[in-house]
Scaffold this active site. Sequence first.
Site, PDB file in Angstrom:
ATOM      1  N   ARG A 399       0.838  -1.207   0.000  1.00 32.29           N
ATOM      2  CA  ARG A 399       0.000   0.000   0.000  1.00 32.29           C
ATOM      3  C   ARG A 399       0.871   1.254   0.000  1.00 32.29           C
ATOM      4  NH1 ARG A 399      -2.842   4.047   2.587  1.00 32.29           N
ATOM      5  NH2 ARG A 399      -5.000   4.280   1.877  1.00 32.29           N
ATOM      6  N   CYS A 400       1.940   1.233   0.792  1.00 26.10           N
ATOM      7  CA  CYS A 400       2.843   2.389   0.832  1.00 26.10           C
ATOM      8  C   CYS A 400       3.446   2.684  -0.537  1.00 26.10           C
ATOM      9  CB  CYS A 400       3.985   2.141   1.817  1.00 26.10           C
ATOM     10  SG  CYS A 400       3.503   2.083   3.552  1.00 26.10           S
ATOM     11  N   MET A 401       3.717   1.644  -1.306  1.00 16.28           N
ATOM     12  CA  MET A 401       4.439   1.807  -2.572  1.00 16.28           C
ATOM     13  C   MET A 401       3.537   2.188  -3.738  1.00 16.28           C
ATOM     14  SD  MET A 401       7.333  -1.184  -2.638  1.00 16.28           S
ATOM     15  CE  MET A 401       6.144  -2.533  -2.758  1.00 16.28           C
TER      16      MET A 401
END
EC number: 3.5.3.6
Length: 410
Positions: A399-401
């Site tokens: 999700r962060c990426m």
Amino acid sequence: MTSPIHVMSEIGKLKTVMLKRPNVEVENFTPDMMERLLFDDIPYLPIAQQEHDNFAETLRQNGTEVLYLEQLSAEALDDGGEEVKLNFLEQMLAESGYVAGVTHDALKEYLLSLDTQAMVNKIMGGVRKNELDFVPADLVSAAEEDDYPFFMDPMPNLYFTRDPAASIGDGLSINHMTFAARQRESLFMETIIKYHHRFANKGLNVWRDRNHDTRIEGGDELVLSDHVLAIGVSQRTSADAIEDIARNLFAKSHFDKVIAIKIPHNHAMMHLDTVFTMINTDQFTVHPGILGEGGHIDTWTITPGKDGQLSLDHQTDLKKVLKDALNLDDLDLIPTGNGDPIIAGREQWNDGSNTLAIAPGVVVTYNRNYVSNELLRKHGLKVIDVLSSELSRGRGGPRCMSMPLVREDL
């Protein structure tokens, strides 16, 4: 006209996403610079790139168009023309500590000597002092740390495209980030939205721009439905910024509820999406370490009040708050690491809670978090796990990426 940004949930089929392929910036520093740059380790770049390519290809194989921040940035500058490029560079230099002077002039001349894509890559990757053939003679340079190797720091966190901006409905927030190491990052997204032919003059709403003192980051911003957001009160997002974006959304959009969730203010749990994600219409991952006795956590449900004011309702039963907000009879909170305190702590550290839903009940995760992944499968989720040994060193997961730009409506 179809909006180039359209995100009404965390789980609608992912149609278009923006990534940033790790490049020299993730290894262009030394261990004694890691704290300054918000890193805990130095990834091995060739493997990190292989893993990221695997992640991108996994998304493509599941029907997602993949765009890249570095390419969009260069295209936006070319679309904008020479004046836009000059203004962007002046702003980037100013935010790097150079408003005027001989160092400013030398950096400007050097960066403008490169073609646009190379200039963008160089700014992202960092400019070392030994790259410029001149001896600084101004007081600013003379007073700086003589042994510090950079004029412009690298931006190793850029592959976490989730944070500098967040897609919300048919618009986005362009974020003022907390730490100096990341504050320049959102200038790229601001430039893309203003000047790239795909986004410029398309009527996109900017719910909150980067020109604020209060801080907010995309890892704390979750679109639970076309009416409800969850935003973390965290190390990286302040309560006053949440109130600010809530006011803007309530006044100008169909969003009418923001759930503020207070999480521990520390590096391991820097954003809400490191401890809590939505993965299906009625299923969520949650790190047990954020829940107090009885599974309670401080939440404030924010709704429109009278005369533009905000109404706040404080509750501590997360499950009840989510059920009420989303009109659900029941929901499934799935604990990271199956609730085992050792496994949960280890897998959360390696982004076991940071799942990316690419469709309802279909998630992309890191393969290293095998206990959490197997538990998700037992709860009926389709889990696509991707390579993670080097990417996870940056303390961010799938999700962060990823910055979703378009999702299908539910």
